[in-house]
Design an enzyme around this catalytic site. Structure first.
Site, PDB file in Angstrom:
ATOM      1  N   ALA A  22       0.752  -1.350   0.041  1.00  0.00           N
ATOM      2  CA  ALA A  22       0.012   0.149  -0.151  1.00  0.00           C
ATOM      3  C   ALA A  22       0.824   1.299   0.085  1.00  0.00           C
ATOM      4  O   ALA A  22       0.547   2.325  -0.567  1.00  0.00           O
ATOM      5  CB  ALA A  22      -0.938  -0.275   1.048  1.00  0.00           C
ATOM      6  N   SER A 106      10.151  -0.131  17.646  1.00  0.00           N
ATOM      7  CA  SER A 106      10.268   0.392  16.551  1.00  0.00           C
ATOM      8  C   SER A 106       9.876   1.796  16.324  1.00  0.00           C
ATOM      9  O   SER A 106      10.659   2.603  15.670  1.00  0.00           O
ATOM     10  CB  SER A 106       9.610  -0.419  15.179  1.00  0.00           C
ATOM     11  N   ILE A 127       2.046  -8.708  16.426  1.00  0.00           N
ATOM     12  CA  ILE A 127       1.000  -9.685  16.857  1.00  0.00           C
ATOM     13  C   ILE A 127       0.639  -9.362  18.145  1.00  0.00           C
ATOM     14  O   ILE A 127      -0.420  -9.750  18.427  1.00  0.00           O
ATOM     15  CB  ILE A 127       1.202 -11.157  16.611  1.00  0.00           C
ATOM     16  N   ASP A 128       1.423  -8.803  18.991  1.00  0.00           N
ATOM     17  CA  ASP A 128       1.062  -8.511  20.316  1.00  0.00           C
ATOM     18  C   ASP A 128      -0.087  -7.613  20.748  1.00  0.00           C
ATOM     19  O   ASP A 128      -0.703  -7.501  21.586  1.00  0.00           O
ATOM     20  CB  ASP A 128       2.217  -8.081  21.310  1.00  0.00           C
ATOM     21  N   GLY A 171       2.935 -13.090  23.100  1.00  0.00           N
ATOM     22  CA  GLY A 171       2.551 -11.634  23.640  1.00  0.00           C
ATOM     23  C   GLY A 171       3.426 -10.861  24.429  1.00  0.00           C
ATOM     24  O   GLY A 171       3.201  -9.682  25.030  1.00  0.00           O
TER      25      GLY A 171
HETATM   26  O1  F6P Z   1       6.673  -9.126  19.887  1.00  0.00           O
HETATM   27  C1  F6P Z   1       6.228 -10.215  18.828  1.00  0.00           C
HETATM   28  C2  F6P Z   1       6.884 -11.538  19.692  1.00  0.00           C
HETATM   29  O2  F6P Z   1       6.319 -12.691  18.609  1.00  0.00           O
HETATM   30  C3  F6P Z   1       6.442 -11.806  20.982  1.00  0.00           C
HETATM   31  O3  F6P Z   1       4.914 -12.160  21.210  1.00  0.00           O
HETATM   32  C4  F6P Z   1       7.424 -12.697  21.427  1.00  0.00           C
HETATM   33  O4  F6P Z   1       7.630 -12.520  22.746  1.00  0.00           O
HETATM   34  C5  F6P Z   1       8.776 -12.145  20.464  1.00  0.00           C
HETATM   35  O5  F6P Z   1       8.267 -11.701  19.577  1.00  0.00           O
HETATM   36  C6  F6P Z   1       9.423 -13.426  20.209  1.00  0.00           C
HETATM   37  O6  F6P Z   1      10.713 -12.652  19.588  1.00  0.00           O
HETATM   38  P1  F6P Z   1      11.791 -13.512  18.778  1.00  0.00           P
HETATM   39  O7  F6P Z   1      10.975 -13.728  17.291  1.00  0.00           O
HETATM   40  O8  F6P Z   1      12.897 -12.455  18.362  1.00  0.00           O
HETATM   41  O9  F6P Z   1      12.108 -14.763  19.371  1.00  0.00           O
END
Ligand code: F6P
Length: 320
Positions: A22, A106, A127-128, A171
């Site tokens: 987009a 970010s 996703i959190d 999360g």
């Molecule tokens: O922030 C997104 C997330 O998927 C969290 O839910 C999780 O704790 C973390 O990233 C995992 O991070 P990585 O992929 O660096 O292990």
């Protein structure tokens, strides 16, 4: 502003590609040059090539998870001299505007570049769904649906064996994913960091359910609240019931984005370019009352997103 750039940063989220698409297509529509920076802030600092996008560069990606620009965590970007070098690099390339697609961390990087004179817009994609100031974040809906799919499968085997399943979801320090997936999946208990867990109460309810001839139960645990294995052992110790544990892990981050995430990403990606065209940087996009609006980047970096205690209370009434 004639040239803008886009990057994805932090953990990937399904729908990031739809957002890139987009941004690129809206920029090209307005005759702006648009560049992709690979590997987020880390790539910007280490000199990753700036990829000039054409209309074809983003064809066939709206349905793909991950990010065609790759992503990275960049803890070194907190240092001022690194930020200054990054801003200089963008300026030397003639890039006056930047769209940062990612989460709260970010947005801190985005705010630093804004201070250094690069017009910057943050597009919430995590996703959190833990960024304050927005009711929607790209990726959350897909992740919740991925978990629901897993829960449906686990229920089949849980029912067959009349077992308790403990499922750990992602999360980080927040329980938004667990609450949404737990409520939508009809979990018997949801354990989140924002609410002190009542394991006694949970065990009592599980036993009441079994007395009513329930054949299975599901406990959803947010990773930031407790370890699922510890919960499984404790429930077994207190009740004598047979438990099994599943940690869903990074499966939750992959997969084709849902329609809701694709639409949100598309709307926000276009809105980001419109902000840059009007020289309005230092903003994050936000979903409010169904509309895409903008708020200062600091809205997304200060404090924590409020946990919906009312929804959690409802989940306790419905989970029987
Ligand atoms: O922030 C997104 C997330 O998927 C969290 O839910 C999780 O704790 C973390 O990233 C995992 O991070 P990585 O992929 O660096 O292990």
């Amino acid at each position: 502003m004639q040239k803008i750039a886009v990057l994805t940063s932090g953990g990937d989220a399904p729908g990031m590609n739809a957002a890139i698409r987009a941004v690129v297509r809206t920029a090209l529509y307005h005759q702006l040059e648009v560049y992709g920076i690979e590997r987020g802030f880390a790539g910007l600092c280490s000199g990753s090539a700036l990829r000039r996008f054409t209309i074809n560069s983003v064809a066939g990606i709206i349905h793909r998870g991950g990010t065609i620009l790759h992503t990275a965590r960049a803890p070194g970007f907190e240092q001022r001299e690194v930020q200054v070098a990054a801003a200089r690099r963008l300026r030397e390339a003639g890039i006056g505007g930047l769209v940062v697609i990612g989460g709260g961390g970010s947005f801190c990087g985005a705010a630093a570049l804004q201070e250094l004179g690069i017009q910057t817009v943050g597009l919430p994609a995590t996703i959190d769904h833990d960024i304050p100031g927005t009711d929607g974040a790209v990726g959350f809906d897909t992740t919740v649906n991925t978990i629901l799919d897993a829960i449906n499968r686990l229920r089949d085997t849980a029912t067959a064996h009349e077992r308790i399943f403990v499922v750990e979801v992602m999360g980080r320090e927040s329980g938004f994913i667990a609450l949404a997936a737990g409520m939508a999946g009809g979990a018997e208990a949801i354990i989140v960091p924002e609410v002190k867990p009542d394991l006694e109460g949970i065990c009592r309810r599980l036993q009441e359910g079994i007395a009513r001839r329930k054949t299975h139960s599901l406990i959803l645990v947010a990773e930031g609240a407790a370890g699922a294995y510890a919960v499984g052992e404790e429930v077994h110790r207190k009740t004598g019931l047979e438990t099994r544990v599943t940690v869903l892990g990074h499966i939750q981050r992959g997969g084709s984005p849902t329609a809701a995430d694709r639409l949100l990403a598309s709307r926000m990606g276009a809105a980001a370019v419109e902000l840059l065209r009007s020289d309005t940087g230092g903003q994050m996009l936000s979903l409010k009352g169904g509309e895409i609006t903008a708020a200062p980047l600091q809205t997304g970096t200060a404090g924590r997103r409020a946990f919906p205690q009312d929804l959690y209370a409802l989940s306790l009434i419905l989970a029987r």
